[in-house]
Design an enzyme around this catalytic site. Structure first.
Site, PDB file in Angstrom:
ATOM      1  N   ASP A 126      38.405  49.888  41.829  1.00 21.36           N
ATOM      2  CA  ASP A 126      37.982  48.907  40.835  1.00 21.36           C
ATOM      3  C   ASP A 126      37.749  47.559  41.526  1.00 21.36           C
ATOM      4  O   ASP A 126      38.522  47.154  42.391  1.00 21.36           O
ATOM      5  CB  ASP A 126      39.062  48.769  39.745  1.00 21.36           C
ATOM      6  CG  ASP A 126      38.544  48.060  38.511  1.00 21.36           C
ATOM      7  OD1 ASP A 126      38.488  48.703  37.444  1.00 21.36           O
ATOM      8  OD2 ASP A 126      38.199  46.858  38.595  1.00 21.36           O
ATOM      9  N   HIS A 151      41.057  54.883  34.335  1.00 24.73           N
ATOM     10  CA  HIS A 151      41.702  53.977  35.289  1.00 24.73           C
ATOM     11  C   HIS A 151      42.924  54.694  35.864  1.00 24.73           C
ATOM     12  O   HIS A 151      43.735  55.230  35.102  1.00 24.73           O
ATOM     13  CB  HIS A 151      42.196  52.704  34.593  1.00 24.73           C
ATOM     14  CG  HIS A 151      41.109  51.846  34.027  1.00 24.73           C
ATOM     15  ND1 HIS A 151      40.644  50.720  34.656  1.00 24.73           N
ATOM     16  CD2 HIS A 151      40.398  51.935  32.870  1.00 24.73           C
ATOM     17  CE1 HIS A 151      39.700  50.144  33.921  1.00 24.73           C
ATOM     18  NE2 HIS A 151      39.535  50.860  32.822  1.00 24.73           N
ATOM     19  N   HIS A 183      35.313  56.567  31.793  1.00 28.18           N
ATOM     20  CA  HIS A 183      36.058  56.391  33.045  1.00 28.18           C
ATOM     21  C   HIS A 183      37.545  56.367  32.777  1.00 28.18           C
ATOM     22  O   HIS A 183      37.996  55.955  31.715  1.00 28.18           O
ATOM     23  CB  HIS A 183      35.633  55.117  33.783  1.00 28.18           C
ATOM     24  CG  HIS A 183      35.706  53.864  32.956  1.00 28.18           C
ATOM     25  ND1 HIS A 183      34.734  53.518  32.046  1.00 28.18           N
ATOM     26  CD2 HIS A 183      36.639  52.884  32.892  1.00 28.18           C
ATOM     27  CE1 HIS A 183      35.056  52.375  31.460  1.00 28.18           C
ATOM     28  NE2 HIS A 183      36.216  51.972  31.950  1.00 28.18           N
ATOM     29  N   GLY A 217      39.132  47.984  24.348  1.00 30.57           N
ATOM     30  CA  GLY A 217      38.850  47.078  25.462  1.00 30.57           C
ATOM     31  C   GLY A 217      37.892  47.643  26.489  1.00 30.57           C
ATOM     32  O   GLY A 217      37.860  47.201  27.633  1.00 30.57           O
TER      33      GLY A 217
HETATM   34  P1  AMP Z   1      36.896  49.071  31.022  1.00 29.61           P
HETATM   35  O1  AMP Z   1      37.223  47.661  30.646  1.00 29.61           O
HETATM   36  O2  AMP Z   1      37.951  50.064  30.697  1.00 29.61           O
HETATM   37  O3  AMP Z   1      35.516  49.461  30.530  1.00 29.61           O
HETATM   38  O4  AMP Z   1      36.863  49.056  32.618  1.00 29.61           O
HETATM   39  C1  AMP Z   1      35.755  48.716  33.370  1.00 29.61           C
HETATM   40  C2  AMP Z   1      36.271  48.448  34.759  1.00 29.61           C
HETATM   41  O5  AMP Z   1      35.169  48.517  35.647  1.00 29.61           O
HETATM   42  C3  AMP Z   1      36.896  47.062  34.956  1.00 29.61           C
HETATM   43  O6  AMP Z   1      38.240  47.237  35.393  1.00 29.61           O
HETATM   44  C4  AMP Z   1      36.011  46.415  36.016  1.00 29.61           C
HETATM   45  O7  AMP Z   1      36.756  45.642  36.928  1.00 29.61           O
HETATM   46  C5  AMP Z   1      35.385  47.609  36.689  1.00 29.61           C
HETATM   47  N1  AMP Z   1      34.089  47.409  37.317  1.00 29.61           N
HETATM   48  C6  AMP Z   1      32.985  46.846  36.772  1.00 29.61           C
HETATM   49  N2  AMP Z   1      31.956  46.890  37.637  1.00 29.61           N
HETATM   50  C7  AMP Z   1      32.406  47.508  38.758  1.00 29.61           C
HETATM   51  C8  AMP Z   1      31.831  47.869  40.011  1.00 29.61           C
HETATM   52  N3  AMP Z   1      30.545  47.589  40.299  1.00 29.61           N
HETATM   53  N4  AMP Z   1      32.608  48.486  40.923  1.00 29.61           N
HETATM   54  C9  AMP Z   1      33.901  48.766  40.656  1.00 29.61           C
HETATM   55  N5  AMP Z   1      34.495  48.466  39.500  1.00 29.61           N
HETATM   56  C10 AMP Z   1      33.766  47.842  38.551  1.00 29.61           C
END
Ligand code: AMP
Ligand code: ZN
Length: 113
Positions: free
Chosen positions: A30, A101, A99, A92
């Site tokens: 992330d 986490h 995805h 959120g």
């Molecule tokens: P969510 O809020 O559950 O949709 O999580 C999206 C996650 O994607 C967040 O923790 C961001 O930091 C992460 N994120 C967004 N763009 C990228 C990227 N290009 N590479 C890696 N992580 C990303």
């Protein structure tokens, strides 16, 4: 799916720090880590969220299987880790590609925020 950032990462169009990959799943670090180890596990096929995934739950099985492999790979088996799937506005979710986490390297409280 065009213009989906996680589709582009999963197919290599956008670079990422890849942790794991198989035919169905990609996992990468992330960009804004919430823990010493913070990995995102995504299906290569596009689903906006868990509600769009097949009834069979196949993509979720594939993601969970990847999490087990990554736990072994990154040394998270002993102390454990947290898996989270944010869904929709109240969940959120900010990136509309399913995805998971995977966070470890520190202890988390419960309940979350
Ligand atoms: P969510 O809020 O559950 O949709 O999580 C999206 C996650 O994607 C967040 O923790 C961001 O930091 C992460 N994120 C967004 N763009 C990228 C990227 N290009 N590479 C890696 N992580 C990303
Ligand atoms: Zn996508």
């Amino acid at each position: 799916m065009e213009d989906c950032i996680f589709c582009k990462i999963a197919n290599g169009e956008i670079p990422s720090k890849l942790v794991y990959e198989d035919e169905a799943v990609a996992a990468f670090y992330d960009l804004t880590p919430q823990a010493p180890i913070h990995v995102l596990i995504v299906p290569k096929r596009h689903y906006a969220d868990i509600l769009e995934a097949e009834e069979s739950g196949a993509p979720l099985n594939q993601m969970a299987r990847a999490a087990k492999t990554i736990a072994r790979q990154l040394g998270l088996e002993e102390n454990g880790f947290r898996l989270v799937i944010n869904t929709g506005a109240d969940g959120g979710q900010t990136v509309p590609h399913l995805h998971m986490h995977m966070m470890g390297g520190r202890a988390f409280g419960w309940p979350a925020g």
